[in-house]
Design a protein around this motif. Structure first.
Motif, mmCIF file in Angstrom:
data_model
loop_
_atom_site.group_PDB
_atom_site.id
_atom_site.type_symbol
_atom_site.label_atom_id
_atom_site.label_comp_id
_atom_site.label_asym_id
_atom_site.label_seq_id
_atom_site.Cartn_x
_atom_site.Cartn_y
_atom_site.Cartn_z
ATOM 1 N N SER A 127 66.448 86.851 26.819
ATOM 2 C CA SER A 127 66.429 85.982 28.006
ATOM 3 C C SER A 127 65.033 85.438 28.265
ATOM 4 O O SER A 127 64.861 84.278 28.654
ATOM 5 C CB SER A 127 66.947 86.746 29.233
ATOM 6 N N VAL A 128 64.019 86.265 28.032
ATOM 7 C CA VAL A 128 62.641 85.823 28.215
ATOM 8 C C VAL A 128 62.253 84.809 27.140
ATOM 9 O O VAL A 128 61.637 83.770 27.427
ATOM 10 C CB VAL A 128 61.672 87.028 28.187
ATOM 11 N N ILE A 129 62.620 85.104 25.887
ATOM 12 C CA ILE A 129 62.297 84.188 24.782
ATOM 13 C C ILE A 129 62.953 82.823 25.002
ATOM 14 O O ILE A 129 62.315 81.775 24.840
ATOM 15 C CB ILE A 129 62.760 84.797 23.442
ATOM 16 N N LEU A 130 64.230 82.833 25.389
ATOM 17 C CA LEU A 130 64.950 81.577 25.620
ATOM 18 C C LEU A 130 64.369 80.814 26.812
ATOM 19 O O LEU A 130 64.241 79.586 26.767
ATOM 20 C CB LEU A 130 66.433 81.863 25.856
ATOM 21 N N GLN A 131 64.032 81.544 27.861
ATOM 22 C CA GLN A 131 63.490 80.899 29.057
ATOM 23 C C GLN A 131 62.154 80.216 28.753
ATOM 24 O O GLN A 131 61.934 79.048 29.115
ATOM 25 C CB GLN A 131 63.298 81.943 30.167
ATOM 26 N N VAL A 132 61.262 80.955 28.092
ATOM 27 C CA VAL A 132 59.943 80.405 27.756
ATOM 28 C C VAL A 132 60.081 79.241 26.783
ATOM 29 O O VAL A 132 59.446 78.191 26.944
ATOM 30 C CB VAL A 132 59.031 81.506 27.164
ATOM 31 N N GLY A 133 60.925 79.421 25.744
ATOM 32 C CA GLY A 133 61.116 78.365 24.755
ATOM 33 C C GLY A 133 61.698 77.103 25.367
ATOM 34 O O GLY A 133 61.245 75.995 25.077
ATOM 35 N N SER A 134 62.689 77.265 26.235
ATOM 36 C CA SER A 134 63.330 76.119 26.879
ATOM 37 C C SER A 134 62.347 75.373 27.778
ATOM 38 O O SER A 134 62.312 74.133 27.780
ATOM 39 C CB SER A 134 64.539 76.579 27.695
ATOM 40 N N TYR A 135 61.535 76.122 28.512
ATOM 41 C CA TYR A 135 60.598 75.474 29.429
ATOM 42 C C TYR A 135 59.505 74.718 28.675
ATOM 43 O O TYR A 135 59.093 73.623 29.075
ATOM 44 C CB TYR A 135 59.972 76.509 30.364
ATOM 45 N N LYS A 136 59.045 75.298 27.561
ATOM 46 C CA LYS A 136 57.984 74.645 26.796
ATOM 47 C C LYS A 136 58.499 73.407 26.065
ATOM 48 O O LYS A 136 57.776 72.414 25.920
ATOM 49 C CB LYS A 136 57.377 75.635 25.791
ATOM 50 N N LEU A 137 59.747 73.466 25.602
ATOM 51 C CA LEU A 137 60.304 72.349 24.836
ATOM 52 C C LEU A 137 60.911 71.269 25.718
ATOM 53 O O LEU A 137 60.790 70.080 25.439
ATOM 54 C CB LEU A 137 61.358 72.870 23.849
ATOM 55 N N ARG A 138 61.588 71.698 26.809
ATOM 56 C CA ARG A 138 62.340 70.734 27.618
ATOM 57 C C ARG A 138 61.873 70.661 29.069
ATOM 58 O O ARG A 138 62.396 69.856 29.849
ATOM 59 C CB ARG A 138 63.831 71.097 27.616
ATOM 60 N N GLN A 139 60.917 71.530 29.453
ATOM 61 C CA GLN A 139 60.482 71.629 30.849
ATOM 62 C C GLN A 139 61.652 71.961 31.778
ATOM 63 O O GLN A 139 61.667 71.578 32.953
ATOM 64 C CB GLN A 139 59.802 70.336 31.324
ATOM 65 N N LYS A 140 62.636 72.663 31.231
ATOM 66 C CA LYS A 140 63.789 73.096 32.011
ATOM 67 C C LYS A 140 64.022 74.581 31.795
ATOM 68 O O LYS A 140 63.812 75.106 30.702
ATOM 69 C CB LYS A 140 65.047 72.319 31.600
ATOM 70 N N ARG A 141 64.479 75.258 32.853
ATOM 71 C CA ARG A 141 64.766 76.686 32.768
ATOM 72 C C ARG A 141 66.265 76.906 32.537
ATOM 73 O O ARG A 141 67.089 76.191 33.098
ATOM 74 C CB ARG A 141 64.324 77.408 34.040
ATOM 75 N N ILE A 142 66.580 77.907 31.732
ATOM 76 C CA ILE A 142 67.978 78.262 31.489
ATOM 77 C C ILE A 142 68.478 79.179 32.597
ATOM 78 O O ILE A 142 69.592 79.030 33.098
ATOM 79 C CB ILE A 142 68.130 78.955 30.111
ATOM 80 N N PHE A 143 67.633 80.135 32.980
ATOM 81 C CA PHE A 143 67.984 81.106 34.011
ATOM 82 C C PHE A 143 67.182 80.827 35.283
ATOM 83 O O PHE A 143 66.121 80.199 35.241
ATOM 84 C CB PHE A 143 67.703 82.534 33.520
ATOM 85 N N LYS A 144 67.688 81.313 36.400
ATOM 86 C CA LYS A 144 66.957 81.170 37.659
ATOM 87 C C LYS A 144 65.607 81.858 37.562
ATOM 88 O O LYS A 144 64.619 81.415 38.152
ATOM 89 C CB LYS A 144 67.768 81.768 38.815
#
Length: 341
Positions: free
Chosen positions: A284-301
């Motif tokens: 969850s942390v890896i996906l959250q950080v990766g998503s924010y860095k690539l898309r500037q969007k968070r997957i989880f709250k």
């Protein structure tokens, strides 16, 4: 031991004003926990090391390797916790420094296992769940013939072991965010490891289940049993509302020990099921950080994922108990794979 020594340790942590600093961007309900004694993981380490030294066969090298995994990763966590307290903020070792120390100790443990493999005491073959005949070797054989390339031959194995240990250690660390969450999941995971170490060293059970028998591994049942007992004792004081937090000294030590035992008993690929909740928290942390860095969007709250469910409206107790249930399901599935071959 953990139950008896616990009040003394908690009192001393309070006396030394060793309190937890709460991240400001987390759920606001957690701010009331600020100042709760931390570094309670010292209690866990003591309650694992002392019984192991008293009752395990100390001529068994695997016992010392398991203790090395516990104490070395715990030492990294201790340094991180100490710096947080000195700096009076939720920042200890830098991420780079922490990872460097973790990989150093993991690589050292891998090297010890390589030397034991040379003596015929250990196997570098990878055991794949569900496939009893498919056991690829993580060593590049043709490089072993030459002294100058000998270590290069073991490099894939060393890298694999390092990632298992560091990944396991950090996964438990990331899970340690709610009262009793990480330690409850640890109890379940270490019970599963206790079973696996026993059957792996038992001639009859290993033959019946058609798994690799490693006679010396049976002694690790004592080490794993000590981890179960120490974790139960710590949960007494860490249950919601927590009287003490384990800190990085506890979470990194337990994660390092779990990973080390899994590597020794050749169940590295089963570890993601044994510690399923830990894996989900880390992902969850890896996906959250990766998503924010690539898309500037968070997957989880919020990550780790246990905070996501809190922000969805689940109470802390509900998150903890449901994650324990999930951990139990994962551990039971891991044990069923012994027969599904």
């Amino acid at each position: 031991m953990a139950l008896i020594v616990g009040p003394y340790v908690i009192r001393k942590l309070r006396d030394f004003q060793i309190g937890q600093y709460i991240r400001e961007d987390g759920p606001q309900a957690h701010q009331k926990k600020a100042g709760t004694p931390t570094m309670g993981g010292l209690l866990i380490v003591i309650a694992v090391v002392v019984p192991t030294l008293l009752w395990a066969d100390l001529s068994n090298r695997f016992v010392w390797i398991a203790l090395l995994g516990l104490v070395s990763f715990g030492g990294v966590g201790f340094a991180d916790d100490y710096l947080k307290i000195v700096n009076r903020r939720n920042l200890g070792l830098t991420a780079r420094s922490k990872l460097a120390f973790q990989f150093f100790f993991a690589f050292a443990i891998g090297l010890i296992l390589v030397l034991m493999q040379a003596n015929g005491e250990y196997s570098t073959h990878l055991v794949v769940p569900f496939f009893k005949k498919f056991q690829p070797d993580l060593v590049i054989g043709f490089l072993l013939a030459n002294h100058t390339t000998w270590l290069l031959g073991f490099l894939p194995f060393l890298i694999f072991v390092s990632f298992v240990l560091v990944g396991s250690s950090n996964a438990v660390n990331l899970t340690d965010g709610l009262d009793g969450l990480a330690i409850g999941c640890t109890i379940i995971s270490t019970v599963a490891l206790t079973v696996l170490t026993y059957v792996s060293g038992h001639a009859v059970f290993a033959d019946y289940l058609e798994i690799n028998r490693i006679p010396q591994v049976a002694e690790l049942t004592i080490f794993c049993g000590a981890m179960v007992g120490a974790s139960i004792g710590f949960l007494w004081y860490n249950a919601h509302p927590a009287e003490v937090f384990m800190g990085d000294v506890g979470s990194l030590a337990l994660g390092g020990a779990i990973g080390t035992v899994a590597v020794i008993i050749k169940q590295e690929l089963l570890l993601p099921f044994i510690g399923g909740v830990f894996v989900i928290e880390a992902l969850s942390v890896i996906l959250q950080v990766g998503s924010y860095k690539l898309r500037q969007k968070r997957i989880f709250k919020m990550a780790p994922i246990h905070h996501h469910f809190e922000l969805m409206g689940w109470s802390e107790s509900k998150v903890i108990v449901r994650f324990w249930i999930a951990s139990l399901i994962f551990a039971l599935f891991a044990l069923t794979t012994l027969k599904l071959r």
